[in-house]
Design an enzyme around this catalytic site. Structure first.
Site, PDB file in Angstrom:
ATOM      1  N   ASP A  38       0.857  -1.192   0.000  1.00  0.00           N
ATOM      2  CA  ASP A  38       0.000   0.000   0.000  1.00  0.00           C
ATOM      3  C   ASP A  38       0.889   1.236   0.000  1.00  0.00           C
ATOM      4  O   ASP A  38       1.992   1.208   0.544  1.00  0.00           O
ATOM      5  CB  ASP A  38      -0.924   0.018   1.217  1.00  0.00           C
ATOM      6  CG  ASP A  38      -2.168   0.848   0.974  1.00  0.00           C
ATOM      7  OD1 ASP A  38      -2.047   2.085   0.849  1.00  0.00           O
ATOM      8  OD2 ASP A  38      -3.272   0.272   0.913  1.00  0.00           O
ATOM      9  N   ILE A  39       0.406   2.310  -0.579  1.00  0.00           N
ATOM     10  CA  ILE A  39       1.192   3.545  -0.654  1.00  0.00           C
ATOM     11  C   ILE A  39       1.294   4.222   0.704  1.00  0.00           C
ATOM     12  O   ILE A  39       2.284   4.880   1.016  1.00  0.00           O
ATOM     13  CB  ILE A  39       0.613   4.493  -1.725  1.00  0.00           C
ATOM     14  CG1 ILE A  39       1.577   5.639  -2.019  1.00  0.00           C
ATOM     15  CG2 ILE A  39      -0.765   5.000  -1.306  1.00  0.00           C
ATOM     16  CD1 ILE A  39       1.182   6.477  -3.212  1.00  0.00           C
ATOM     17  N   ASP A  76       4.284   2.441  -4.140  1.00  0.00           N
ATOM     18  CA  ASP A  76       3.347   3.094  -5.047  1.00  0.00           C
ATOM     19  C   ASP A  76       3.190   2.212  -6.286  1.00  0.00           C
ATOM     20  O   ASP A  76       4.184   1.902  -6.960  1.00  0.00           O
ATOM     21  CB  ASP A  76       3.915   4.469  -5.425  1.00  0.00           C
ATOM     22  CG  ASP A  76       2.965   5.325  -6.230  1.00  0.00           C
ATOM     23  OD1 ASP A  76       2.037   4.773  -6.850  1.00  0.00           O
ATOM     24  OD2 ASP A  76       3.170   6.554  -6.262  1.00  0.00           O
ATOM     25  N   VAL A  77       1.968   1.809  -6.593  1.00  0.00           N
ATOM     26  CA  VAL A  77       1.759   0.918  -7.738  1.00  0.00           C
ATOM     27  C   VAL A  77       2.123   1.588  -9.062  1.00  0.00           C
ATOM     28  O   VAL A  77       2.262   0.905 -10.079  1.00  0.00           O
ATOM     29  CB  VAL A  77       0.312   0.387  -7.800  1.00  0.00           C
ATOM     30  CG1 VAL A  77       0.017  -0.520  -6.620  1.00  0.00           C
ATOM     31  CG2 VAL A  77      -0.699   1.532  -7.896  1.00  0.00           C
ATOM     32  N   ASN A 103      -5.603  -4.709  -6.608  1.00  0.00           N
ATOM     33  CA  ASN A 103      -6.770  -4.118  -5.966  1.00  0.00           C
ATOM     34  C   ASN A 103      -6.659  -2.610  -5.754  1.00  0.00           C
ATOM     35  O   ASN A 103      -7.668  -1.925  -5.625  1.00  0.00           O
ATOM     36  CB  ASN A 103      -6.973  -4.818  -4.611  1.00  0.00           C
ATOM     37  CG  ASN A 103      -7.961  -4.103  -3.720  1.00  0.00           C
ATOM     38  OD1 ASN A 103      -9.168  -4.183  -3.909  1.00  0.00           O
ATOM     39  ND2 ASN A 103      -7.446  -3.376  -2.732  1.00  0.00           N
ATOM     40  N   SER A 155     -15.044  -2.653 -11.327  1.00  0.00           N
ATOM     41  CA  SER A 155     -16.220  -2.007 -10.743  1.00  0.00           C
ATOM     42  C   SER A 155     -17.401  -2.265 -11.666  1.00  0.00           C
ATOM     43  O   SER A 155     -17.218  -2.562 -12.856  1.00  0.00           O
ATOM     44  CB  SER A 155     -15.971  -0.499 -10.631  1.00  0.00           C
ATOM     45  OG  SER A 155     -17.172   0.216 -10.425  1.00  0.00           O
ATOM     46  N   TYR A 173     -12.129   7.259 -13.961  1.00  0.00           N
ATOM     47  CA  TYR A 173     -12.500   6.063 -13.200  1.00  0.00           C
ATOM     48  C   TYR A 173     -13.208   5.051 -14.099  1.00  0.00           C
ATOM     49  O   TYR A 173     -12.840   3.876 -14.162  1.00  0.00           O
ATOM     50  CB  TYR A 173     -13.399   6.458 -12.030  1.00  0.00           C
ATOM     51  CG  TYR A 173     -13.661   5.326 -11.068  1.00  0.00           C
ATOM     52  CD1 TYR A 173     -12.785   5.067 -10.017  1.00  0.00           C
ATOM     53  CD2 TYR A 173     -14.776   4.512 -11.201  1.00  0.00           C
ATOM     54  CE1 TYR A 173     -13.011   4.022  -9.142  1.00  0.00           C
ATOM     55  CE2 TYR A 173     -15.016   3.471 -10.331  1.00  0.00           C
ATOM     56  CZ  TYR A 173     -14.128   3.229  -9.294  1.00  0.00           C
ATOM     57  OH  TYR A 173     -14.358   2.185  -8.433  1.00  0.00           O
ATOM     58  N   LYS A 177     -11.664   1.412 -15.378  1.00  0.00           N
ATOM     59  CA  LYS A 177     -12.318   0.162 -14.990  1.00  0.00           C
ATOM     60  C   LYS A 177     -12.794  -0.624 -16.216  1.00  0.00           C
ATOM     61  O   LYS A 177     -12.763  -1.862 -16.217  1.00  0.00           O
ATOM     62  CB  LYS A 177     -13.482   0.448 -14.039  1.00  0.00           C
ATOM     63  CG  LYS A 177     -13.057   1.062 -12.713  1.00  0.00           C
ATOM     64  CD  LYS A 177     -12.040   0.217 -11.959  1.00  0.00           C
ATOM     65  CE  LYS A 177     -11.730   0.781 -10.576  1.00  0.00           C
ATOM     66  NZ  LYS A 177     -10.754  -0.024  -9.822  1.00  0.00           N
ATOM     67  N   VAL A 206     -19.095  -0.384  -2.338  1.00  0.00           N
ATOM     68  CA  VAL A 206     -18.651  -1.209  -1.213  1.00  0.00           C
ATOM     69  C   VAL A 206     -18.461  -0.314   0.009  1.00  0.00           C
ATOM     70  O   VAL A 206     -17.940   0.804  -0.104  1.00  0.00           O
ATOM     71  CB  VAL A 206     -17.336  -1.948  -1.547  1.00  0.00           C
ATOM     72  CG1 VAL A 206     -16.934  -2.880  -0.410  1.00  0.00           C
ATOM     73  CG2 VAL A 206     -17.470  -2.731  -2.846  1.00  0.00           C
TER      74      VAL A 206
END
Length: 273
Positions: A38-39, A76-77, A103, A155, A173, A177, A206
């Site tokens: 995770d960042i 960082d991804v 994810n 999503s 977004y 997705k 979610v």
């Protein structure tokens, strides 16, 4: 009794909280060891509070409470070199990687941001970040020769045009997705000969900090009246993280050994409306 993922190692991005933490705990319950990424810092373009070092530490605590091993790293991804280093270090400690859950993702709805900035920031994390994650892990998975499973977190907005508002962050977004469906399908073809399956999951809203925050609620409240119906078919406003985790736990197990290239909704009927 051994879990259905006993002896497996799962790489999970965005693992500090929300869906990512839930996936880590759920797969650990089935016997998997975890590589958690995770960042753990705030991005300038994101208006809601992002995950912290303390959140990632809590994920570690919950996984270790299940007597499973976990290697947690802040990365960082968007930085593929950093992800490759995470994979190399974690594989050395845990003995391989069998499952990848790409994810990590963000939502940007700040109308004060320049349009190009908002669009680019979302796509960099939600699309490039997924591409980086998979390409950081697949060389090891292929070299191991023991197959595996990859799940991309998309999503319902990756399967419908509902919700379009002209906001550049929202455009990014939805575009990112949707793009994950294309990657799911082309990667399923690419990796089938290595017995590595690739699928995507498509949740409705979610109950996580990414959705349940003042910024997001204000953005949703600002949508014009008479706009698209964003409600679910079943009588539930949002699903829980564990609902998505349960679907993923099945997808990455041998129970779904012949399921690949699939876009799986976990959407309380959102897409059936």
């Amino acid at each position: 009794m051994a879990g259905k993922l006993e002896g497996k190692v799962a790489l999970i991005t965005g693992a500090a909280r929300g869906q990512g933490r839930s996936h880590a705990v759920r797969l650990a319950q089935e016997g998997a060891d975890i590589i958690a990424v995770d960042i753990c810092r705030q991005l300038d373009a994101v208006s809601y509070p992002m995950a912290t070092k303390e959140d990632l530490a809590e994920t570690v605590t919950e996984v270790e409470a299940l007597d499973r091993r976990i290697v947690a790293t802040e990365a960082d991804v968007r930085d593929v070199a950093a992800l490759k280093a995470v994979v190399a270090d974690s594989v050395a400690q845990l003995g391989g990687v069998d499952i990848v859950l790409a994810n990590a993702g963000i939502a940007v709805f700040d109308p004060a941001l320049p349009d190009a900035t908002a669009f680019r920031e979302v796509v960099e994390v939600n699309l490039f970040g997924v591409w980086n994650t998979v390409h950081a892990a697949t060389p090891t998975m292929i070299e191991q020769g023991r197959g595996g499973s990859i799940v991309l977190t998309a999503s319902v907005m990756g399967l419908t045009g509902r919700g379009g508002s002209g906001n550049a962050g929202a455009d990014g977004y939805v575009a990112s997705k949707h793009a994950l469906v294309g990657l799911t399908r082309t990667w399923a073809n690419w990796l089938a000969k290595h017995n590595i399956r690739v699928n995507s999951v498509h949740p409705t809203g979610v109950n996580t900090p990414m959705i349940v925050n003042d910024v997001m609620q204000e953005a949703l409240a600002s949508l014009p009246p008479g706009g698209p119906d964003l409600g679910n078919l079943l009588d539930v406003p949002m699903v829980e993280s564990v609902d998505v985790s349960n679907a993923i736990a099945w997808l990455v197990s041998d129970e779904a050994r012949y399921v690949t290239g699939v876009a799986l909704p976990v959407d309380a009927g959102f897409l059936a409306k």
